[in-house]
Design a protein around this motif. Structure first.
Motif, PDB file in Angstrom:
ATOM      1  N   ALA A   1       4.099  -5.919   0.001  1.00 16.36           N
ATOM      2  CA  ALA A   1       5.271  -7.377  -0.909  1.00 16.36           C
ATOM      3  C   ALA A   1       6.129  -6.527  -2.031  1.00 16.36           C
ATOM      4  O   ALA A   1       6.269  -5.677  -2.829  1.00 16.36           O
TER       5      ALA A   1
ATOM      6  N   THR B   1       8.926 -11.704  -3.475  1.00 16.94           N
ATOM      7  CA  THR B   1       8.255 -12.275  -2.767  1.00 16.94           C
ATOM      8  C   THR B   1       7.166 -12.434  -3.982  1.00 16.94           C
ATOM      9  O   THR B   1       6.525 -12.960  -3.373  1.00 16.94           O
TER      10      THR B   1
ATOM     11  N   THR C   1       2.924  -8.703   2.899  1.00 20.09           N
ATOM     12  CA  THR C   1       3.826 -10.029   3.686  1.00 20.09           C
ATOM     13  C   THR C   1       3.241 -10.159   5.502  1.00 20.09           C
ATOM     14  O   THR C   1       3.221  -9.248   5.618  1.00 20.09           O
TER      15      THR C   1
ATOM     16  N   TRP D   1       1.186 -14.697   2.980  1.00 20.06           N
ATOM     17  CA  TRP D   1       0.864 -13.756   1.983  1.00 20.06           C
ATOM     18  C   TRP D   1      -0.019 -12.649   1.712  1.00 20.06           C
ATOM     19  O   TRP D   1      -0.962 -13.919   2.074  1.00 20.06           O
TER      20      TRP D   1
END
Length: 151
Positions: free
Chosen positions: A30, A34, A44, A56
């Protein structure tokens, strides 16, 4: 950390299975954006074709997709495969509907005219991919623990 490592291994196995079907799935750490959007995101998951699927993974190893939290990887896998199969079937429907619409607008004909060979091949490819995904789903459902169906 063991839970997230197990989830990553299962995701890699799924990624390889999908790659065998010609579907690319990316698994990335991530990024800052994010993490700011999803809190404890560690990774992710993105699939762009046949439809956009985004999920995620939190630091706790729980996968989140479309507002659902998956504590069990098997349920996530089935739901993702279902989305992908539906995506391929949507493409099949679009080919058929687009061809019918085009023929009616160009010729004003209402009788069925077969698809050209290239479109028919593409449609068959999409149907084949959807069927292979459904076979994976059936196999997963057989192996899935009964406790998930009692929920």
């Amino acid at each position: 950390m063991l839970k997230i490592e197990k989830t990553l291994k299962e995701l890699r196995d799924l990624q390889n299975t999908l790659l065998d079907l010609g579907i690319e799935m990316s698994i990335k750490d991530a990024d800052d954006e994010t993490k700011s959007d999803y809190g404890d995101a560690a990774m992710t998951i993105d699939v762009y074709e046949p439809c956009r699927c985004f999920a995620w993974v939190g630091m706790d190893g729980v996968i989140r997709m479309r507002g659902d939290s998956y504590h069990d990887f098997a349920r996530f896998r089935v739901d993702l495969l279902l989305d992908l199969a539906r995506g391929y079937m949507s493409k099949v429907d679009n080919i058929t509907k687009s061809w019918t619409h085009l023929r009616r607008n160009l010729d004003g004909q209402s009788d069925e005219i077969p698809l050209p060979a290239k479109l028919d091949e593409r449609k068959a490819e999409y149907e084949n991919a959807a069927n292979r995904l459904r076979d994976l789903i059936k196999a997963d459902l057989v192996m899935m623990p009964l406790r998930l169906w009692v929920l």
